[in-house]
Design a protein around this motif. Structure first.
Motif, PDB file in Angstrom:
ATOM      1  N   ALA A 198      -9.010  72.040  64.268  1.00 45.07           N
ATOM      2  CA  ALA A 198      -8.878  70.988  65.278  1.00 45.07           C
ATOM      3  C   ALA A 198      -9.042  69.566  64.755  1.00 45.07           C
ATOM      4  CB  ALA A 198      -9.859  71.254  66.422  1.00 45.07           C
ATOM      5  N   ILE A 199      -8.228  69.212  63.764  1.00 48.32           N
ATOM      6  CA  ILE A 199      -8.251  67.832  63.264  1.00 48.32           C
ATOM      7  C   ILE A 199      -7.245  67.022  64.073  1.00 48.32           C
ATOM      8  CG2 ILE A 199      -7.792  66.329  61.299  1.00 48.32           C
ATOM      9  CD1 ILE A 199      -8.748  68.617  59.477  1.00 48.32           C
ATOM     10  N   PHE A 200      -7.754  65.974  64.710  1.00 45.68           N
ATOM     11  CA  PHE A 200      -6.921  65.063  65.498  1.00 45.68           C
ATOM     12  C   PHE A 200      -7.324  63.633  65.180  1.00 45.68           C
ATOM     13  CE2 PHE A 200      -7.051  68.967  67.993  1.00 45.68           C
ATOM     14  CZ  PHE A 200      -5.712  69.142  68.333  1.00 45.68           C
ATOM     15  N   VAL A 201      -6.329  62.750  65.136  1.00 44.63           N
ATOM     16  CA  VAL A 201      -6.569  61.328  64.906  1.00 44.63           C
ATOM     17  C   VAL A 201      -5.967  60.566  66.080  1.00 44.63           C
ATOM     18  CG1 VAL A 201      -6.043  59.375  63.391  1.00 44.63           C
ATOM     19  CG2 VAL A 201      -6.589  61.603  62.401  1.00 44.63           C
ATOM     20  N   HIS A 202      -6.704  59.577  66.578  1.00 49.28           N
ATOM     21  CA  HIS A 202      -6.177  58.744  67.655  1.00 49.28           C
ATOM     22  C   HIS A 202      -4.964  57.982  67.132  1.00 49.28           C
ATOM     23  CE1 HIS A 202      -5.788  55.662  70.689  1.00 49.28           C
ATOM     24  NE2 HIS A 202      -6.534  56.443  71.473  1.00 49.28           N
ATOM     25  N   PRO A 203      -3.907  57.845  67.931  1.00 48.86           N
ATOM     26  CA  PRO A 203      -2.701  57.159  67.471  1.00 48.86           C
ATOM     27  C   PRO A 203      -2.953  55.742  66.945  1.00 48.86           C
ATOM     28  CG  PRO A 203      -2.295  58.233  69.563  1.00 48.86           C
ATOM     29  CD  PRO A 203      -3.762  58.377  69.285  1.00 48.86           C
ATOM     30  N   ASP A 204      -3.950  55.054  67.455  1.00 47.99           N
ATOM     31  CA  ASP A 204      -4.242  53.705  66.972  1.00 47.99           C
ATOM     32  C   ASP A 204      -4.727  53.700  65.526  1.00 47.99           C
ATOM     33  OD1 ASP A 204      -3.611  52.807  69.508  1.00 47.99           O
ATOM     34  OD2 ASP A 204      -5.699  52.445  70.109  1.00 47.99           O
ATOM     35  N   PHE A 205      -5.124  54.865  65.007  1.00 48.66           N
ATOM     36  CA  PHE A 205      -5.667  54.951  63.652  1.00 48.66           C
ATOM     37  C   PHE A 205      -4.875  55.910  62.766  1.00 48.66           C
ATOM     38  CE2 PHE A 205      -8.988  53.922  66.683  1.00 48.66           C
ATOM     39  CZ  PHE A 205      -9.395  52.689  66.192  1.00 48.66           C
ATOM     40  N   ALA A 206      -3.674  56.279  63.214  1.00 47.35           N
ATOM     41  CA  ALA A 206      -2.825  57.197  62.455  1.00 47.35           C
ATOM     42  C   ALA A 206      -2.307  56.525  61.186  1.00 47.35           C
ATOM     43  CB  ALA A 206      -1.644  57.642  63.324  1.00 47.35           C
ATOM     44  N   ARG A 207      -2.066  57.332  60.190  1.00 50.57           N
ATOM     45  CA  ARG A 207      -1.487  56.901  58.913  1.00 50.57           C
ATOM     46  C   ARG A 207      -2.379  55.923  58.153  1.00 50.57           C
ATOM     47  NH1 ARG A 207       1.221  60.858  59.809  1.00 50.57           N
ATOM     48  NH2 ARG A 207       3.316  60.886  60.639  1.00 50.57           N
ATOM     49  N   MET A 208      -3.692  56.079  58.334  1.00 48.31           N
ATOM     50  CA  MET A 208      -4.654  55.223  57.625  1.00 48.31           C
ATOM     51  C   MET A 208      -5.568  56.057  56.720  1.00 48.31           C
ATOM     52  SD  MET A 208      -5.856  52.610  60.582  1.00 48.31           S
ATOM     53  CE  MET A 208      -4.713  51.578  61.474  1.00 48.31           C
ATOM     54  N   GLY A 209      -5.287  57.348  56.589  1.00 53.00           N
ATOM     55  CA  GLY A 209      -6.087  58.213  55.725  1.00 53.00           C
ATOM     56  C   GLY A 209      -7.252  58.902  56.411  1.00 53.00           C
ATOM     57  N   LEU A 210      -7.405  58.685  57.702  1.00 54.28           N
ATOM     58  CA  LEU A 210      -8.539  59.271  58.418  1.00 54.28           C
ATOM     59  C   LEU A 210      -8.446  60.798  58.496  1.00 54.28           C
ATOM     60  CD1 LEU A 210     -11.151  58.717  59.873  1.00 54.28           C
ATOM     61  CD2 LEU A 210      -9.848  58.299  61.956  1.00 54.28           C
ATOM     62  N   GLY A 211      -7.255  61.325  58.744  1.00 50.79           N
ATOM     63  CA  GLY A 211      -7.083  62.782  58.772  1.00 50.79           C
ATOM     64  C   GLY A 211      -7.463  63.407  57.435  1.00 50.79           C
ATOM     65  N   SER A 212      -7.093  62.749  56.344  1.00 55.65           N
ATOM     66  CA  SER A 212      -7.448  63.236  55.007  1.00 55.65           C
ATOM     67  C   SER A 212      -8.955  63.226  54.799  1.00 55.65           C
ATOM     68  CB  SER A 212      -6.783  62.372  53.927  1.00 55.65           C
ATOM     69  OG  SER A 212      -5.384  62.505  53.988  1.00 55.65           O
ATOM     70  N   LEU A 213      -9.617  62.183  55.272  1.00 55.98           N
ATOM     71  CA  LEU A 213     -11.073  62.100  55.128  1.00 55.98           C
ATOM     72  C   LEU A 213     -11.780  63.184  55.935  1.00 55.98           C
ATOM     73  CD1 LEU A 213     -11.647  58.232  55.233  1.00 55.98           C
ATOM     74  CD2 LEU A 213     -11.891  59.760  53.265  1.00 55.98           C
ATOM     75  N   ILE A 214     -11.302  63.432  57.148  1.00 53.50           N
ATOM     76  CA  ILE A 214     -11.895  64.491  57.973  1.00 53.50           C
ATOM     77  C   ILE A 214     -11.668  65.851  57.322  1.00 53.50           C
ATOM     78  CG2 ILE A 214     -11.781  65.667  60.210  1.00 53.50           C
ATOM     79  CD1 ILE A 214     -11.107  62.856  61.408  1.00 53.50           C
ATOM     80  N   LEU A 215     -10.461  66.085  56.809  1.00 55.71           N
ATOM     81  CA  LEU A 215     -10.157  67.330  56.117  1.00 55.71           C
ATOM     82  C   LEU A 215     -11.089  67.508  54.916  1.00 55.71           C
ATOM     83  CD1 LEU A 215      -8.425  69.855  55.560  1.00 55.71           C
ATOM     84  CD2 LEU A 215      -6.839  68.346  54.321  1.00 55.71           C
ATOM     85  N   GLN A 216     -11.261  66.465  54.129  1.00 53.46           N
ATOM     86  CA  GLN A 216     -12.137  66.530  52.961  1.00 53.46           C
ATOM     87  C   GLN A 216     -13.576  66.841  53.363  1.00 53.46           C
ATOM     88  OE1 GLN A 216     -12.075  63.024  50.469  1.00 53.46           O
ATOM     89  NE2 GLN A 216     -13.780  63.735  49.239  1.00 53.46           N
ATOM     90  N   ALA A 217     -14.059  66.194  54.414  1.00 52.76           N
ATOM     91  CA  ALA A 217     -15.426  66.448  54.886  1.00 52.76           C
ATOM     92  C   ALA A 217     -15.579  67.899  55.334  1.00 52.76           C
ATOM     93  CB  ALA A 217     -15.772  65.497  56.026  1.00 52.76           C
ATOM     94  N   ALA A 218     -14.584  68.425  56.019  1.00 54.19           N
ATOM     95  CA  ALA A 218     -14.636  69.814  56.485  1.00 54.19           C
ATOM     96  C   ALA A 218     -14.632  70.783  55.306  1.00 54.19           C
ATOM     97  CB  ALA A 218     -13.464  70.103  57.420  1.00 54.19           C
ATOM     98  N   GLU A 219     -13.755  70.542  54.331  1.00 62.59           N
ATOM     99  CA  GLU A 219     -13.701  71.414  53.156  1.00 62.59           C
ATOM    100  C   GLU A 219     -15.020  71.374  52.379  1.00 62.59           C
ATOM    101  OE1 GLU A 219      -8.924  71.270  52.106  1.00 62.59           O
ATOM    102  OE2 GLU A 219     -10.293  69.945  51.027  1.00 62.59           O
ATOM    103  N   GLU A 220     -15.568  70.175  52.183  1.00 62.23           N
ATOM    104  CA  GLU A 220     -16.827  70.049  51.439  1.00 62.23           C
ATOM    105  C   GLU A 220     -17.977  70.753  52.161  1.00 62.23           C
ATOM    106  OE1 GLU A 220     -17.301  65.848  50.671  1.00 62.23           O
ATOM    107  OE2 GLU A 220     -15.749  65.876  49.112  1.00 62.23           O
ATOM    108  N   ALA A 221     -18.026  70.637  53.479  1.00 61.40           N
ATOM    109  CA  ALA A 221     -19.075  71.314  54.245  1.00 61.40           C
ATOM    110  C   ALA A 221     -18.919  72.834  54.155  1.00 61.40           C
ATOM    111  CB  ALA A 221     -19.045  70.853  55.704  1.00 61.40           C
ATOM    112  N   ALA A 222     -17.689  73.322  54.228  1.00 59.72           N
ATOM    113  CA  ALA A 222     -17.450  74.762  54.120  1.00 59.72           C
ATOM    114  C   ALA A 222     -17.804  75.270  52.722  1.00 59.72           C
ATOM    115  CB  ALA A 222     -16.000  75.087  54.466  1.00 59.72           C
ATOM    116  N   MET A 223     -17.496  74.489  51.694  1.00 63.11           N
ATOM    117  CA  MET A 223     -17.859  74.888  50.330  1.00 63.11           C
ATOM    118  C   MET A 223     -19.376  74.905  50.162  1.00 63.11           C
ATOM    119  SD  MET A 223     -14.974  73.415  47.700  1.00 63.11           S
ATOM    120  CE  MET A 223     -14.926  71.736  48.286  1.00 63.11           C
ATOM    121  N   ALA A 224     -20.062  73.931  50.738  1.00 63.13           N
ATOM    122  CA  ALA A 224     -21.530  73.902  50.657  1.00 63.13           C
ATOM    123  C   ALA A 224     -22.125  75.127  51.338  1.00 63.13           C
ATOM    124  CB  ALA A 224     -22.069  72.619  51.294  1.00 63.13           C
ATOM    125  N   TYR A 225     -21.433  75.660  52.325  1.00 63.06           N
ATOM    126  CA  TYR A 225     -21.867  76.864  53.041  1.00 63.06           C
ATOM    127  C   TYR A 225     -21.602  78.124  52.201  1.00 63.06           C
ATOM    128  CZ  TYR A 225     -22.737  79.666  57.267  1.00 63.06           C
ATOM    129  OH  TYR A 225     -23.243  80.545  58.190  1.00 63.06           O
TER     130      TYR A 225
END
Length: 177
Positions: free
Chosen positions: A99-126
């Motif tokens: 469920a990664i979603f970015v508000h349209p006002d902030f699309a194409r600014m790398g936020l989706g990539s940052l959220i994805l990275q945070a999710a992957e890092e948290a899952a790896m830490a688990y």
């Protein structure tokens, strides 16, 4: 980390994201049907502490997303299909990126990539070393750039007698294992 206090803001963000950013991939009827069923909040992610929110300086919610140690690949509290709440085994299963979603006002600014990275890092830490997701058609390009590969496409029933296509994707974690 998302809390139950964020639910209304997350819901509004998801609605804005789906209605505007997914318009090229899904019809209006598909988007509205999905917002009533699949693109709803999965409260289990919030309770599990695996769902994140990203805010901007003025406090507005700009993005959300996370991961899960449960079997459910996609969807939310109101989906038509069966939800699989059973826990995954980190030694054999892939964590679910969810469920990664970015508000349209902030699309194409790398936020989706940052959220994805945070999710992957948290899952790896688990302890997870592999990831899989049920991507919207809109997200496939980004996730492909981030190392995910398409496994198959699934027709998912949504409200109003419609269905949407979801793309199952997977990726290896640390050191490509």
């Amino acid at each position: 980390m998302a809390t139950t206090n964020d639910v209304a803001a997350i819901r509004a963000l998801i609605e804005a994201s789906v209605r505007r950013l997914q318009a090229k991939d899904y019809s209006a009827a598909q988007r509205e049907g999905a917002l009533a069923t699949v693109f709803t909040i999965d409260s289990r992610l919030i309770v599990d502490g695996t769902y994140f929110v990203a805010t901007v300086e003025d406090g507005r919610l700009a993005g959300c997303g996370g991961w899960s140690f449960r079997k459910t690949l996609y969807g939310g509290d109101h989906q038509v299909e069966h939800i699989a709440p059973e826990r995954l085994d980190v030694t054999v299963d892939a964590a679910k990126i969810r469920a990664i979603f970015v508000h349209p006002d902030f699309a194409r600014m790398g936020l989706g990539s940052l959220i994805l990275q945070a999710a992957e890092e948290a899952a790896m830490a688990y302890g997870f070393e592999r990831f899989e997701m049920g991507s919207t058609l809109t997200g496939v390009e980004l996730y492909s750039l981030k190392g995910y590969r398409e496994v198959n496409r699934i027709d998912v029933p949504v409200a109003g007698g419609e269905s949407i296509q979801v793309v199952k994707m997977e990726k290896r974690g640390r050191l490509g294992r």
